[in-house]
Design an enzyme around this catalytic site. Structure first.
Site, PDB file in Angstrom:
ATOM      1  N   HIS A  70       0.839  -1.204   0.000  1.00 45.87           N
ATOM      2  CA  HIS A  70       0.000   0.000   0.000  1.00 45.87           C
ATOM      3  C   HIS A  70       0.867   1.244   0.000  1.00 45.87           C
ATOM      4  O   HIS A  70       2.003   1.229   0.496  1.00 45.87           O
ATOM      5  CB  HIS A  70      -0.962   0.008   1.178  1.00 45.87           C
ATOM      6  CG  HIS A  70      -0.294   0.026   2.526  1.00 45.87           C
ATOM      7  ND1 HIS A  70       0.103   1.190   3.136  1.00 45.87           N
ATOM      8  CD2 HIS A  70       0.026  -0.985   3.383  1.00 45.87           C
ATOM      9  CE1 HIS A  70       0.635   0.898   4.312  1.00 45.87           C
ATOM     10  NE2 HIS A  70       0.613  -0.414   4.491  1.00 45.87           N
ATOM     11  N   ASP A  72      -0.295   4.310   1.237  1.00 46.14           N
ATOM     12  CA  ASP A  72      -0.676   5.323   2.223  1.00 46.14           C
ATOM     13  C   ASP A  72       0.073   5.134   3.541  1.00 46.14           C
ATOM     14  O   ASP A  72       0.663   4.089   3.815  1.00 46.14           O
ATOM     15  CB  ASP A  72      -2.187   5.306   2.479  1.00 46.14           C
ATOM     16  CG  ASP A  72      -2.694   3.977   3.025  1.00 46.14           C
ATOM     17  OD1 ASP A  72      -2.157   2.923   2.611  1.00 46.14           O
ATOM     18  OD2 ASP A  72      -3.610   3.989   3.862  1.00 46.14           O
ATOM     19  N   ASP A  96       6.552   1.113   6.928  1.00 41.58           N
ATOM     20  CA  ASP A  96       5.158   0.743   6.606  1.00 41.58           C
ATOM     21  C   ASP A  96       4.593   1.703   5.568  1.00 41.58           C
ATOM     22  O   ASP A  96       3.814   2.579   5.894  1.00 41.58           O
ATOM     23  CB  ASP A  96       4.342   0.763   7.912  1.00 41.58           C
ATOM     24  CG  ASP A  96       2.956   0.178   7.771  1.00 41.58           C
ATOM     25  OD1 ASP A  96       2.669  -0.444   6.740  1.00 41.58           O
ATOM     26  OD2 ASP A  96       2.151   0.356   8.698  1.00 41.58           O
ATOM     27  N   GLU A 126      -4.906   1.548   2.964  1.00 39.19           N
ATOM     28  CA  GLU A 126      -4.800   0.329   3.752  1.00 39.19           C
ATOM     29  C   GLU A 126      -4.933   0.618   5.234  1.00 39.19           C
ATOM     30  O   GLU A 126      -5.389  -0.222   6.003  1.00 39.19           O
ATOM     31  CB  GLU A 126      -3.450  -0.364   3.488  1.00 39.19           C
ATOM     32  CG  GLU A 126      -3.294  -1.751   4.129  1.00 39.19           C
ATOM     33  CD  GLU A 126      -2.747  -1.735   5.559  1.00 39.19           C
ATOM     34  OE1 GLU A 126      -2.851  -2.756   6.246  1.00 39.19           O
ATOM     35  OE2 GLU A 126      -2.228  -0.671   5.988  1.00 39.19           O
ATOM     36  N   GLU A 127      -4.528   1.838   5.631  1.00 42.76           N
ATOM     37  CA  GLU A 127      -4.462   2.178   7.063  1.00 42.76           C
ATOM     38  C   GLU A 127      -5.813   2.625   7.621  1.00 42.76           C
ATOM     39  O   GLU A 127      -5.864   3.233   8.699  1.00 42.76           O
ATOM     40  CB  GLU A 127      -3.426   3.286   7.306  1.00 42.76           C
ATOM     41  CG  GLU A 127      -2.011   2.940   6.864  1.00 42.76           C
ATOM     42  CD  GLU A 127      -1.323   1.917   7.769  1.00 42.76           C
ATOM     43  OE1 GLU A 127      -1.982   1.374   8.665  1.00 42.76           O
ATOM     44  OE2 GLU A 127      -0.124   1.660   7.557  1.00 42.76           O
ATOM     45  N   GLU A 155       4.152  -5.672   3.856  1.00 42.97           N
ATOM     46  CA  GLU A 155       4.035  -5.126   5.222  1.00 42.97           C
ATOM     47  C   GLU A 155       5.308  -5.415   6.012  1.00 42.97           C
ATOM     48  O   GLU A 155       5.932  -6.464   5.826  1.00 42.97           O
ATOM     49  CB  GLU A 155       2.855  -5.788   5.952  1.00 42.97           C
ATOM     50  CG  GLU A 155       1.492  -5.441   5.429  1.00 42.97           C
ATOM     51  CD  GLU A 155       1.060  -4.033   5.838  1.00 42.97           C
ATOM     52  OE1 GLU A 155       1.575  -3.510   6.849  1.00 42.97           O
ATOM     53  OE2 GLU A 155       0.222  -3.464   5.125  1.00 42.97           O
TER      54      GLU A 155
END
Lengths: 359, 359
Positions: A70, A72, A96, A126-127, A155
């Site tokens: 991801h 974001d 991350d 994703e967050e 991740e």
């Protein structure tokens, strides 16, 4: 080419990506950058859906590997600007997961004849809550773009393979009673008092700990919210508790829901309600897949069961074995101390390059 | 003069008072009317404090009896306009407590030589939180106006004497824990789970039932509100429950608070909090007072313990024995079916007249 030089280069590329702000829901700029880089990659078919970018080889290989992550980040913690200190890059999203993205961009544009077809994926949001996930958006809009035999999400796992994930079932249990004046409580039934046996039972829950593909899972059942009350002088006729049940991937949602209901039978009665508010499927580790076996075996990677829920479950739902595998310490993610070192990034790069070239 | 004729007259006077709207916080019009009527009474010294009215005889009698009630009503239930049907008057506040006020206005202005000094009291804002009570306002501003040997409040009791009242102690108990991710709950302590033993203990509370002055009280301990929770994936580190303890008048507030704390010791730990949010004192029945003995004995009235909290406690706090005694069915108060019949009003009138003239 020395590992140190490569590592230094990846530190700089990670820092560059950190410096493109991409807090959840504000991923357009980084998606533009990623799309442009991938379009410059030889032999890649690039698709863009919203702020999600997919780049695929089409070499007619027997096997397709999806490698993604991801774009974001969470909100800054005073660390919006990257800082390289020796062989460590500090900054928001370093682990991350901007370091993984830097490796993805490098490999996508330099490994021109991989031995497997590759689907490179960078997705938004994703967050945040799953309903807003860019990955869900993609699976809804263009599931064809995500077809693959196996998937790796970058991740931060400290370089271990975190296999599968436990599912999450969240349910609101509403207990009922009968209102009365508190000066005459025997005229009523106190619904808050009825929470006592229910909470005692939940607290005494003995978690299942199944071992699957050599991974030890550990379920959990927790009350995460409670509420009730009418007025200071009223015996309350309703009280509710929200339960979160994390279940191992040998159970699907339906089995998990039935098991939770069964567990609560002794503390529920007529008129009480059980309402599921969240269903996130579990994901089997799928470690039997040759690509995962090779990745783990060739590089002697540590393998852990994933107890929380992660996006690998989206792939597992489609029957695609998936694992989290990425550089950086997961416990530093979302903190002001977030950072990643060159050796970890280089290790991630080298193992993926091996996967793409040595099978 | 026949009882029937008097009853019919009191029905009309009750209806007249019902038709002066006096929902809590809007008692000015009825206070104006009551003040005007009392100022017309011979030998009365009338004081007005806000929307509260006090009228006193000053005959130098050995004993002073306070007879009072509140002028406000709850919100209408489609019954704002009085309706007389046969020997029954229907309408908002008929029982609670316009009928009693009609009797008070009649006796105050017609019994010109009572054998005791009388303090007639009509006060505002009884149907709302105690902090806003007109009676509290009077006790704060002009306690001298409320000096008396004994007090009777005209709340609807179905013609029985409801003696004293239980006190109310309300406390918020906050239980603490340690946050953790729900995928790893063993890293934390779930504060909501800790509510289980506390609620079990509260539910198992065995009420004291002391007999005082021949009245049987019955205490109660009830959880009336509960709350807690951080987020769906967080083991919560705090949860709170509000407990209401109604205690018999053989205990004062301090004893009650100490007893409740002691009761909770087994289910509380370091870091937990006990915060008292309401303290309403109990009131001893005081039935040994000759005026109350005479009222009950001369008229063969039923006597009951008052389990809820009432304004008699304001008087008990000042050492003034006080009881609720009034016409009308208390279970009909605050309902659309609120009503009172002529016989009940006349019985209230006759017994008070006897008290004022026959001692």
């Amino acid at each position: 080419m020395s590992g140190g030089a490569v590592g230094a280069d990846l530190l700089a590329r990670t820092a560059e990506l950190i410096n493109v702000a991409s807090v959840s829901y504000h991923e357009r700029a980084i998606a533009d950058l990623i799309e442009a880089r991938l379009r410059a990659g030889p032999g890649l078919v690039v698709d863009r859906v919203g702020d999600n970018v997919v780049a695929r080889t089409n070499l007619g290989r027997d096997r397709r590997v999806l490698i993604g992550g991801h774009s974001d980040t969470v909100a800054p913690n005073g660390n919006a600007v990257a800082r390289i200190d020796g062989d460590v890059v500090w900054g928001l999203g370093a682990a991350d997961m901007k370091a993984a993205l830097a490796v993805i961009l490098e490999l996508a544009t330099t490994v021109v004849e991989p031995v497997v077809d590759v689907t490179w994926l960078v997705y938004a949001r994703e967050e945040v809550r799953v309903a807003d996930s860019g990955l869900r958006e993609l699976f809804d809009a263009r599931p064809d773009l995500l077809a693959a035999d196996v998937a790796l999400l970058g991740e931060p796992t400290g370089g271990a393979v975190e296999a599968g994930c436990q599912g999450v079932l969240r349910a609101v249990v509403t207990l009922t009673g009968t209102r009365a004046h508190t000066a005459r409580p025997w005229m009523g039934v106190n619904a808050i008092h009825r929470l006592g046996p229910l909470l005692a039972r939940v607290d005494a829950y003995q978690p299942r700990t199944p071992e699957i593909d050599g991974c030890r899972y550990r379920e959990s059942l927790q009350a995460v919210a409670v509420g009730g009350g009418v007025a200071g002088n009223v015996v309350p006729d309703t009280a509710e508790v929200t339960l979160g049940y994390r279940f191992a991937p040998d159970r699907d949602i339906e089995v998990a829901e039935a098991a939770l209901k069964e567990f609560l039978v002794p503390v529920m009665g007529d008129g009480d309600c059980f309402t599921v508010t969240e269903r996130s499927p579990s994901a089997l580790p799928g470690l039997g897949h040759p690509v995962l076996q090779g990745l783990i075996g060739d590089n002697r990677l540590e393998v852990r069961a994933k107890l929380g829920w992660t996006d690998v479950a989206f792939f597992a739902e489609q029957g695609i074995p998936a694992a989290n595998y990425g550089p950086g310490d997961p416990t530093l993610a979302h903190t002001a101390q977030e950072r990643v070192d060159a050796a970890a990034i280089e290790s991630y790069r080298r193992t993926l390059e091996h996967l793409l070239t040595a099978c």
